[in-house]
Design a protein around this motif. Structure first.
Motif, PDB file in Angstrom:
ATOM      1  N   ASN A 126      40.104  47.309  33.114  1.00 50.50           N
ATOM      2  CA  ASN A 126      39.888  46.146  33.961  1.00 50.50           C
ATOM      3  C   ASN A 126      39.120  46.553  35.225  1.00 50.50           C
ATOM      4  O   ASN A 126      39.679  47.203  36.098  1.00 50.50           O
ATOM      5  N   SER A 127      37.855  46.181  35.307  1.00 55.91           N
ATOM      6  CA  SER A 127      37.078  46.535  36.491  1.00 55.91           C
ATOM      7  C   SER A 127      37.537  45.704  37.681  1.00 55.91           C
ATOM      8  O   SER A 127      37.971  44.559  37.529  1.00 55.91           O
ATOM      9  N   PHE A 128      37.442  46.277  38.866  1.00 57.75           N
ATOM     10  CA  PHE A 128      37.883  45.577  40.070  1.00 57.75           C
ATOM     11  C   PHE A 128      36.725  44.776  40.651  1.00 57.75           C
ATOM     12  O   PHE A 128      35.629  45.315  40.862  1.00 57.75           O
ATOM     13  N   PRO A 129      36.928  43.494  40.942  1.00 55.39           N
ATOM     14  CA  PRO A 129      35.850  42.653  41.477  1.00 55.39           C
ATOM     15  C   PRO A 129      35.711  42.801  42.998  1.00 55.39           C
ATOM     16  O   PRO A 129      36.398  42.139  43.770  1.00 55.39           O
ATOM     17  N   PHE A 130      34.834  43.657  43.420  1.00 51.73           N
ATOM     18  CA  PHE A 130      34.629  43.875  44.848  1.00 51.73           C
ATOM     19  C   PHE A 130      34.013  42.645  45.515  1.00 51.73           C
ATOM     20  O   PHE A 130      33.187  41.944  44.925  1.00 51.73           O
ATOM     21  N   ALA A 131      34.419  42.409  46.739  1.00 52.98           N
ATOM     22  CA  ALA A 131      33.728  41.432  47.572  1.00 52.98           C
ATOM     23  C   ALA A 131      32.371  42.002  47.975  1.00 52.98           C
ATOM     24  O   ALA A 131      32.045  43.145  47.655  1.00 52.98           O
ATOM     25  N   ASN A 132      31.598  41.208  48.691  1.00 50.34           N
ATOM     26  CA  ASN A 132      30.310  41.707  49.176  1.00 50.34           C
ATOM     27  C   ASN A 132      30.088  41.262  50.618  1.00 50.34           C
ATOM     28  O   ASN A 132      30.931  40.592  51.215  1.00 50.34           O
TER      29      ASN A 132
END
Length: 408
Positions: A320-326
């Motif tokens: 499960n990849s982590f969804p980084f903010a930007n």
């Protein structure tokens, strides 16, 4: 700072060498600042209200007067980013007080460590006990290292200790951390014995006003926040919080009414950059991971930092990849506060070295403040507005606190 916040335990694998190859990290060069943004970063004092260098070095020493391999802060990167006044967080884990340990001793040790950084490189760093110190150091081209205490447990119920830590350079105190303590209930703790501030906490806020220590409302419960607002005679700060508008139900951030009340009292919210602070998607991913992690360690009777638990985390983030903010996500929080209460009540409280590798794309370390500035320029902020965000709003509050203390 390793596993400092309950919300960052989700990123165990991002902090552990054993997981280094299991997480795809976003490229830092996804954002490039304009020449104007770089020029502004060098022209004005940049203050960051929360940089967790001391506890990071307590866990694993590195010479931050030189370039370092890990972490988010060192001298070369600070210079590149135009950082002039990072508040060194004197972080005291909540479990020390809960387990009857000596929080005061750790606080003194971490202050000693900051003093050693300055002693090792007086041409690069200097302590800063006042707004005047920050300005004088800036004129000399030296980075100020003012001090903020994260978790007032080190006060240990003694106003004499408040004076002791003021004398050592502490200029703000976060009243609690991840657990409710002898000062205040915590936003992270289901147990709220005081239903706000304790009797000593109310006494402490008044004493902080009179001593010249800014009151930091990050981490405390909503009821405790409103207690501070009623008691404090000077503006308070939220040293590293973001807008709950974007993360409904996450009490660690501030809701709109709290931001309005803070601003009405002259205070400032300093925006935390951590992905799980600024993005609901990131927070949801954290919560999903944490649910599975907690169940796994409970079923197997494990400690959170055990090798088996680490292996579980590595496997989880492989799947499960982590969804980084930007950068844009973070800028939305600045916009929200400005639209709500005006430009005079927002600043920078990144939490660098405190949120592991959950930092957003474009703001991965202290070299990237020009990216933030460039984003603000593109959103129509004037140079004068940006100067307030970078340090002007902090200096105004800090000066008001200094002036009040001189008269008491």
């Amino acid at each position: 700072m390793t596993f400092k916040h309950p919300i960052t335990i989700l990123l165990l694998c991002l902090l552990l060498a054993s997981c280094a190859n299991t997480v795809k990290k976003p490229k830092q060069d996804a954002v490039a600042a304009s020449a104007k943004a770089v020029a502004i970063s060098q022209k004005y004092i940049i203050a960051d209200l929360h940089v967790d260098v001391p506890y990071r070095l307590e866990k694993k020493y590195a010479d931050v007067t030189q370039a370092t391999e890990g972490g988010d802060f060192d001298y070369p990167r600070a210079v590149k980013g135009g950082l002039d006044a990072p508040f060194m967080s004197i972080y005291i884990p909540a479990k020390i007080e809960a387990e009857g340990g000596d929080s005061t001793a750790l606080a003194d040790k971490l202050i000693d460590d900051v003093e050693k950084i300055v002693a090792a490189a007086p041409d690069k760093f200097a302590l800063a006990y006042s707004t005047e110190d920050v300005r004088n150091n800036f004129e000399k081209g030296i980075i100020s290292l003012p001090l903020g205490m994260e978790n007032g447990s080190a006060i240990d119920g003694s106003l004499d200790k408040l004076q002791h830590f003021y004398d050592r350079g502490i200029r703000y105190i976060t009243l609690s951390h991840s657990l409710s303590n002898h000062i205040s209930d915590s936003s992270y703790d289901k147990a709220r014995p005081a239903q706000g501030l304790t009797a000593f906490g109310k006494e402490l806020v008044e004493a902080m006003n009179n001593t010249g220590v800014m009151v930091d409302v990050s981490h405390i419960s909503d009821l405790a926040f409103y207690d501070v607002m009623q008691i404090s005679k000077v503006p308070a700060i939220a040293s590293h919080s973001s807008a709950r508008h974007f993360t409904p139900g996450f009490e660690r951030n501030m809701d709109d009414q709290m931001i309005k009340t803070l601003a009405q009292k002259g205070g400032v919210i300093f925006i935390n950059f951590g992905s799980t602070f600024v993005s609901q998607k990131s927070l949801d991913a954290r919560n999903a991971y944490k649910k599975e992690f907690d169940a796994y360690i409970a079923d197997n009777n494990l400690k959170e930092d055990s090798e088996q638990a680490q292996a579980f985390t590595a496997d989880y983030f492989t799947r499960n990849s982590f969804p980084f903010a930007n950068l844009e996500t973070v800028l939305d929080h600045f916009d929200h506060v400005v639209n709500l209460v005006g430009i005079d009540h927002v600043g920078i409280g990144s939490d660098y070295d405190g949120v592991g590798d959950s930092l957003p794309i474009g703001l991965k370390d202290v070299s990237t403040y020009p990216n933030l500035i460039d984003g603000l320029l593109k959103r129509g902020y004037s140079e004068a507005d940006i100067a307030k965000i970078l340090s002007g709003n902090l200096m105004r509050v800090w000066e008001q606190v200094e002036a009040h203390a001189r008269n008491h």
